[in-house]
Design a protein around this motif. Structure first.
Motif, mmCIF file in Angstrom:
data_model
loop_
_atom_site.group_PDB
_atom_site.id
_atom_site.type_symbol
_atom_site.label_atom_id
_atom_site.label_comp_id
_atom_site.label_asym_id
_atom_site.label_seq_id
_atom_site.Cartn_x
_atom_site.Cartn_y
_atom_site.Cartn_z
ATOM 1 N N ALA A 1 -23.355 37.014 6.650
ATOM 2 C CA ALA A 1 -22.773 36.497 8.317
ATOM 3 C C ALA A 1 -22.421 35.145 8.378
ATOM 4 C CB ALA A 1 -24.099 36.792 9.321
ATOM 5 N N ALA A 2 -22.931 34.168 7.598
ATOM 6 C CA ALA A 2 -22.595 32.892 8.000
ATOM 7 C C ALA A 2 -21.221 32.637 7.453
ATOM 8 C CB ALA A 2 -23.442 32.003 7.012
ATOM 9 N N GLY A 3 -20.292 31.742 8.263
ATOM 10 C CA GLY A 3 -19.003 31.411 8.174
ATOM 11 C C GLY A 3 -18.226 32.570 8.837
ATOM 12 N N LEU A 4 -18.553 33.487 9.357
ATOM 13 C CA LEU A 4 -17.777 34.567 10.025
ATOM 14 C C LEU A 4 -17.815 34.571 11.665
ATOM 15 C CD1 LEU A 4 -18.740 37.785 7.870
ATOM 16 C CD2 LEU A 4 -16.751 36.223 7.416
ATOM 17 N N ALA A 5 -16.835 34.786 12.385
ATOM 18 C CA ALA A 5 -16.746 35.037 13.603
ATOM 19 C C ALA A 5 -17.631 36.102 13.896
ATOM 20 C CB ALA A 5 -15.411 34.924 14.186
ATOM 21 N N PRO A 6 -18.247 36.454 15.067
ATOM 22 C CA PRO A 6 -18.653 37.568 15.504
ATOM 23 C C PRO A 6 -18.077 38.859 15.351
ATOM 24 C CG PRO A 6 -19.412 35.975 17.070
ATOM 25 C CD PRO A 6 -18.195 35.440 16.448
ATOM 26 N N ASN A 7 -16.772 38.889 15.725
ATOM 27 C CA ASN A 7 -16.082 40.033 15.712
ATOM 28 C C ASN A 7 -15.628 40.394 14.296
ATOM 29 O OD1 ASN A 7 -14.200 37.588 15.666
ATOM 30 N ND2 ASN A 7 -12.429 38.985 15.868
ATOM 31 N N GLU A 8 -15.520 39.085 13.247
ATOM 32 C CA GLU A 8 -15.381 39.605 11.929
ATOM 33 C C GLU A 8 -16.592 40.430 11.480
ATOM 34 O OE1 GLU A 8 -12.240 35.817 10.623
ATOM 35 O OE2 GLU A 8 -14.417 35.559 10.821
ATOM 36 N N LEU A 9 -17.784 39.607 11.633
ATOM 37 C CA LEU A 9 -19.031 40.365 11.100
ATOM 38 C C LEU A 9 -19.153 41.832 11.601
ATOM 39 C CD1 LEU A 9 -21.724 40.074 9.722
ATOM 40 C CD2 LEU A 9 -22.853 39.125 11.785
ATOM 41 N N ALA A 10 -18.742 41.969 12.814
ATOM 42 C CA ALA A 10 -18.817 43.510 13.323
ATOM 43 C C ALA A 10 -17.921 44.363 12.403
ATOM 44 C CB ALA A 10 -18.269 43.543 14.744
ATOM 45 N N ASP A 11 -16.658 44.024 12.035
ATOM 46 C CA ASP A 11 -15.901 44.815 11.067
ATOM 47 C C ASP A 11 -16.304 44.992 9.704
ATOM 48 O OD1 ASP A 11 -13.856 44.561 13.311
ATOM 49 O OD2 ASP A 11 -12.687 43.077 12.404
ATOM 50 N N ARG A 12 -17.061 43.930 9.278
ATOM 51 C CA ARG A 12 -17.820 44.183 7.973
ATOM 52 C C ARG A 12 -18.795 45.047 8.076
ATOM 53 N NH1 ARG A 12 -18.710 38.718 4.294
ATOM 54 N NH2 ARG A 12 -16.566 39.010 4.757
ATOM 55 N N ILE A 13 -19.760 44.947 9.166
ATOM 56 C CA ILE A 13 -20.798 45.955 9.364
ATOM 57 C C ILE A 13 -20.438 47.228 9.361
ATOM 58 C CG2 ILE A 13 -22.632 46.529 10.745
ATOM 59 C CD1 ILE A 13 -23.254 43.543 11.247
ATOM 60 N N GLN A 14 -19.255 47.414 10.048
ATOM 61 C CA GLN A 14 -18.472 48.718 10.533
ATOM 62 C C GLN A 14 -17.964 49.538 9.207
ATOM 63 O OE1 GLN A 14 -16.490 49.116 14.355
ATOM 64 N NE2 GLN A 14 -14.707 49.819 13.098
ATOM 65 N N GLU A 15 -17.563 48.412 8.417
ATOM 66 C CA GLU A 15 -17.074 49.183 7.156
ATOM 67 C C GLU A 15 -18.144 49.572 6.123
ATOM 68 O OE1 GLU A 15 -14.274 50.545 4.602
ATOM 69 O OE2 GLU A 15 -13.793 49.667 6.531
ATOM 70 N N ALA A 16 -19.134 48.666 6.287
ATOM 71 C CA ALA A 16 -20.257 49.232 5.407
ATOM 72 C C ALA A 16 -20.992 50.414 5.932
ATOM 73 C CB ALA A 16 -21.232 47.880 5.357
ATOM 74 N N LEU A 17 -21.234 50.648 7.164
ATOM 75 C CA LEU A 17 -21.584 51.897 7.629
ATOM 76 C C LEU A 17 -20.651 53.153 7.507
ATOM 77 C CD1 LEU A 17 -23.178 50.415 11.025
ATOM 78 C CD2 LEU A 17 -24.432 51.239 9.227
ATOM 79 N N ARG A 18 -19.653 53.051 6.958
ATOM 80 C CA ARG A 18 -18.921 54.280 6.859
ATOM 81 C C ARG A 18 -19.394 55.150 5.969
ATOM 82 N NH1 ARG A 18 -14.316 53.922 9.970
ATOM 83 N NH2 ARG A 18 -13.610 51.917 10.441
ATOM 84 N N GLU A 19 -20.152 54.628 5.107
ATOM 85 C CA GLU A 19 -20.796 55.565 3.975
ATOM 86 C C GLU A 19 -21.915 56.346 4.557
ATOM 87 O OE1 GLU A 19 -22.932 54.470 -0.346
ATOM 88 O OE2 GLU A 19 -22.134 52.954 0.457
ATOM 89 N N PHE A 20 -22.555 55.926 5.528
ATOM 90 C CA PHE A 20 -23.440 56.614 6.326
ATOM 91 C C PHE A 20 -23.228 57.444 7.554
ATOM 92 C CE2 PHE A 20 -25.061 52.819 3.701
ATOM 93 C CZ PHE A 20 -25.656 53.302 2.584
ATOM 94 N N ILE A 21 -22.334 56.772 8.380
ATOM 95 C CA ILE A 21 -22.259 57.133 9.634
ATOM 96 C C ILE A 21 -20.653 57.506 9.749
ATOM 97 C CG2 ILE A 21 -22.222 56.639 12.174
ATOM 98 C CD1 ILE A 21 -24.396 54.530 11.429
ATOM 99 N N THR A 22 -20.385 58.538 10.287
ATOM 100 C CA THR A 22 -18.869 58.935 10.561
ATOM 101 C C THR A 22 -18.239 57.969 11.854
ATOM 102 O OG1 THR A 22 -19.505 61.085 10.013
ATOM 103 C CG2 THR A 22 -17.262 60.952 11.397
ATOM 104 N N ASP A 23 -17.244 57.304 11.520
ATOM 105 C CA ASP A 23 -16.660 56.572 12.760
ATOM 106 C C ASP A 23 -17.731 55.454 13.341
ATOM 107 O OD1 ASP A 23 -14.073 57.520 11.727
ATOM 108 O OD2 ASP A 23 -14.394 59.052 13.115
ATOM 109 N N PRO A 24 -18.042 54.647 12.692
ATOM 110 C CA PRO A 24 -19.153 53.934 13.343
ATOM 111 C C PRO A 24 -18.318 52.971 14.096
ATOM 112 C CG PRO A 24 -18.916 53.275 11.232
ATOM 113 C CD PRO A 24 -18.237 54.413 11.224
ATOM 114 N N SER A 25 -18.909 52.491 15.279
ATOM 115 C CA SER A 25 -18.444 51.504 16.193
ATOM 116 C C SER A 25 -19.349 50.347 16.446
ATOM 117 C CB SER A 25 -17.838 52.308 17.682
ATOM 118 O OG SER A 25 -17.404 50.924 18.549
#
Length: 222
Positions: free
Chosen positions: A103-127
Motif C-alpha cells: 500500500a505504501a507509495g500508492l494513492a488510495p485509488n491506485e491501491l483500490a485498483d490493485r486490490i480489485q485485480e487481486a480479488l478477481r481470482e475469488f470474486i466476480t467483478d469486484p468493486s
C-alpha cells in the motif's frame, strides 16, 4: 304414374342428405402454431461502488499512503472482505483472501485498483473503494515553549503559524521572534527563521512557510 313415382323416390333420397348437409357443423382449420419468442438475456446491472461509512480524512492531490496510515477498504456486497486496516512499517496491508498487498507509495485509488485485480481470482467483478481514516505517516513536530508540544499529523497543507495554533500557542516564556523550523533534505539540516510577532502583525509573510513531513518547529525559551 312412372314419372310421379320417380319424383317421390328422388325427394326421399335427396331430402335427408340435404338436411344433413345443412345441419353438419362447419369444418374449422386447426390453429396455427406460433414459434416462441427467443429468450432475451438479462441486462447486467451497472457496476456499483460500495457505500462508504465512517470518518474519512480529505487528502490533497498527490497524496500517497505511508506506514501507520489507517485505511478503510470497502468491497461491494462483500462485507467479509471489507474493513479498516493499518499500514504496517513494511508498507504492506493484510486482507482476507488476497493476504498481503503493498500500500505504501500508492494513492488510495491506485491501491483500490490493485486490490480489485487481486480479488478477481475469488470474486466476480469486484468493486473496491479505499478511503483514508487516519494519516499517521505524515507528521510534523513542535517543541519548546508551546502549550502542547509533540507530533501532529500533516493531513493537508499547514503553515508554521497554523501548527503553533494547533499546539495551543506560545506561552509567556517563549522567545517569540526566535522561532525556527528545522528541515532535513538530502541528509542535511536546513533552518528557517520564523519571527512570530512580526508574522502575526502581517510583516514578513514569507517566513510563514508551508511545512513538509518531518519538519520540526522549535520555540525557544527567553
Amino acid at each position: 304414374m312412372r314419372i310421379l313415382l320417380a319424383t317421390i323416390l328422388a325427394l326421399t333420397i335427396v331430402g335427408p342428405g340435404a338436411a344433413l348437409a345443412q345441419t353438419a357443423p362447419p369444418q374449422t382449420q386447426p390453429p396455427k402454431q406460433t414459434q416462441p419468442a427467443p429468450a432475451q438475456k438479462p441486462t447486467p446491472p451497472p457496476t456499483a461502488k460500495p457505500a462508504v461509512t465512517g470518518p474519512v480524512v480529505a487528502t490533497e492531490p498527490g497524496f500517497t499512503i505511508g506506514p501507520e496510515d489507517v485505511l478503510g477498504i470497502f468491497v461491494w456486497r462483500e462485507a467479509e472482505v471489507s474493513g479498516d486496516v493499518a499500514v504496517r512499517p513494511d508498507g504492506m496491508i493484510t486482507l482476507p483472501l488476497v493476504r498481503d498487498v503493498k500500500a505504501a507509495g500508492l494513492a488510495p485509488n491506485e491501491l483500490a485498483d490493485r486490490i480489485q485485480e487481486a480479488l478477481r481470482e475469488f470474486i466476480t467483478d469486484p468493486s473496491v473503494t479505499v478511503v483514508v481514516r487516519q494519516i499517521n505517516s505524515r507528521k510534523v513536530f513542535i517543541t519548546g515553549e508551546v502549550a502542547k508540544p509533540g507530533a501532529y499529523p500533516l493531513a493537508s497543507s499547514m503553515t508554521v503559524m497554523q501548527l503553533i495554533a494547533i499546539a495551543g500557542g506560545i506561552n509567556e516564556f517563549a522567545e517569540a521572534n526566535g522561532i525556527s523550523v528545522m528541515r532535513v533534505e538530502a541528509g542535511k539540516t536546513r533552518t528557517f527563521k520564523f519571527e512570530y510577532k512580526d508574522v502575526a502583525k502581517g510583516k514578513k509573510p514569507e517566513q510563514n512557510i508551508v511545512l513538509k513531513p518531518g519538519d520540526t518547529v522549535v520555540v525557544p525559551e527567553k
